[in-house]
Design an enzyme around this catalytic site. Structure first.
Site, mmCIF file in Angstrom:
data_model
loop_
_atom_site.group_PDB
_atom_site.id
_atom_site.type_symbol
_atom_site.label_atom_id
_atom_site.label_comp_id
_atom_site.label_asym_id
_atom_site.label_seq_id
_atom_site.Cartn_x
_atom_site.Cartn_y
_atom_site.Cartn_z
ATOM 1 N N LEU A 5 0.838 -1.208 0.000
ATOM 2 C CA LEU A 5 0.000 0.000 0.000
ATOM 3 C C LEU A 5 0.865 1.247 0.000
ATOM 4 O O LEU A 5 1.914 1.296 0.651
ATOM 5 C CB LEU A 5 -0.912 0.022 1.234
ATOM 6 C CG LEU A 5 -1.837 -1.174 1.450
ATOM 7 C CD1 LEU A 5 -2.894 -0.831 2.503
ATOM 8 C CD2 LEU A 5 -2.493 -1.636 0.169
ATOM 9 N N GLY A 42 1.213 -5.403 1.292
ATOM 10 C CA GLY A 42 0.184 -5.457 0.253
ATOM 11 C C GLY A 42 0.696 -6.019 -1.067
ATOM 12 O O GLY A 42 -0.078 -6.566 -1.861
ATOM 13 N N ASN A 73 4.396 -8.424 6.425
ATOM 14 C CA ASN A 73 5.216 -7.932 7.542
ATOM 15 C C ASN A 73 4.545 -6.815 8.323
ATOM 16 O O ASN A 73 5.203 -6.047 9.022
ATOM 17 C CB ASN A 73 6.562 -7.441 6.999
ATOM 18 C CG ASN A 73 6.402 -6.308 5.991
ATOM 19 O OD1 ASN A 73 5.458 -6.296 5.224
ATOM 20 N ND2 ASN A 73 7.329 -5.370 5.992
ATOM 21 N N GLU A 74 3.209 -6.716 8.222
ATOM 22 C CA GLU A 74 2.491 -5.610 8.846
ATOM 23 C C GLU A 74 2.839 -5.432 10.323
ATOM 24 O O GLU A 74 2.977 -4.312 10.817
ATOM 25 C CB GLU A 74 0.970 -5.802 8.694
ATOM 26 C CG GLU A 74 0.416 -5.407 7.337
ATOM 27 C CD GLU A 74 0.673 -6.433 6.241
ATOM 28 O OE1 GLU A 74 1.310 -7.463 6.508
ATOM 29 O OE2 GLU A 74 0.243 -6.186 5.100
#
Ligand SMILES: CC/C=C\C/C=C\C/C=C\C=C\CC(=O)SCCNC(=O)CCNC(=O)[C@H](O)C(C)(C)COP(=O)(O)OP(=O)(O)OC[C@H]1O[C@@H](n2cnc3c(N)ncnc32)[C@H](O)[C@@H]1OP(=O)(O)O
Length: 263
Positions: A110, A155, A179-180
């Site tokens: 994103l 994303g 990996n958020e």
């Protein structure tokens, strides 16, 4: 989140498209010319997406070209969804290969600038576009193959996971993963579900809780990608694999996709 989603419902994809005026055949970067072969039917390019359709095989190559890192901005996502919708409506198109025109990067995920200091309306519209990209890709009735020719965090990894098959360049410098957690955010449930469906529960738990980014060899070991090949073979291998999938009798490779078939 509920407020964001409610906001987003007000914005139709077609409206965004009309405002963007996508599909200018002459848009885009000069260095990213269509690679048409003589037997190919057409290439269409918007400013951030190049679609090359080979009429003889029914295979389209959708190339992301949104420098510097193919981040998923609202404009990019809109063009992406429109391009995919057009292919979906084209009865001649049976398979789509998703790849990147940029060196070393598949997609950075994103676009961070879309989420910083923006109005709730903009955030809603952006978030809806993210969901639409995923729905179109994950629910596609075409065979979709990700030709991952660079790093693909967050994303970007979701995009690859939403395809039927993933082929990655065996370059140890490239990484991929949701990996958020490492970025201080929790991956939305549909990111999680897409990962669980690919690598299974335990691997997904570890991957999400630790926010792991996998090197190409580790991504293969975990099942996050299906095949590693030399960098210069990623696209040709994707093409060969697609041909094999499309040769499955009765188009059963498409019909057996549990995501789009209830039988
Ligand atoms: C409105 C939303 C509403 C609700 C949301 C609710 C929940 C959302 C929850 C989670 C969703 C998360 C999914 C995501 O995808 S978040 C984005 C995560 N992505 C990243 O963190 C990627 C970060 N980037 C990198 O790791 C690296 O840049 C790289 C590996 C992709 C490339 O490395 P390089 O060394 O080759 O290049 P850089 O010098 O680092 O970058 C070049 C250039 O690009 C800019 N950039 C990089 N990533 C992004 C990005 N994701 N968005 C926008 N811009 C990006 C970077 O800043 C550099 O710019 P400058 O040249 O400095 O101008």
């Amino acid at each position: 989140m509920a407020t964001l989603l409610k906001h987003s419902a007000k914005y139709a994809l077609s409206g965004r498209l009309a405002r963007l005026g996508v599909h200018s055949r002459h848009g885009g970067l000069q260095c990213l010319q269509p690679r048409l072969l003589p037997h190919q039917r057409s290439a269409s390019t918007s400013s951030k997406i190049l679609v090359e359709m080979d009429d003889s095989t029914g295979i389209a190559v959708l190339t992301m070209k949104n420098p510097p890192v193919n981040s998923l901005s609202l404009d990019f996502l809109t063009e992406f969804s429109i391009s995919l919708e057009k292919l979906e409506l084209d009865r001649g198109c049976r398979g789509v290969i998703l790849t990147s025109a940029l060196p070393k990067i598949f997609s950075a995920g994103l676009d961070i600038m879309e989420m910083y200091g923006k109005s709730p309306e903009h955030c809603g519209e952006f978030w809806k576009a993210v969901q639409e990209m995923w729905l179109r890709l994950y629910g596609s009735s075409m065979i979709t193959i990700a030709a991952i020719n660079g790093s693909s965090p967050a994303g970007g990894c979701l995009m690859a996971l939403a395809c039927d098959y993933r082929i990655m360049a065996e370059n140890p410098k490239y990484s991929i993963g949701l990996n958020e957690t490492q970025l201080g955010i929790v991956a939305p449930f549909w990111f999680k579900d897409t990962l669980v469906n690919t690598v299974g529960n335990r691997a997904a738990e570890l991957s999400l809780q630790l926010g792991l980014l996998y090197s190409a060899p580790d991504a293969l070991r975990t099942g996050l990608v299906d095949l590693l090949v030399p960098e210069d073979k990623v696209l040709s291998t994707a093409s060969q694999t697609m041909t094999q999938w499309l040769a499955i009798p009765g188009e059963n490779a498409i019909g057996s996709n549990p995501r789009v078939s209830s039988s």
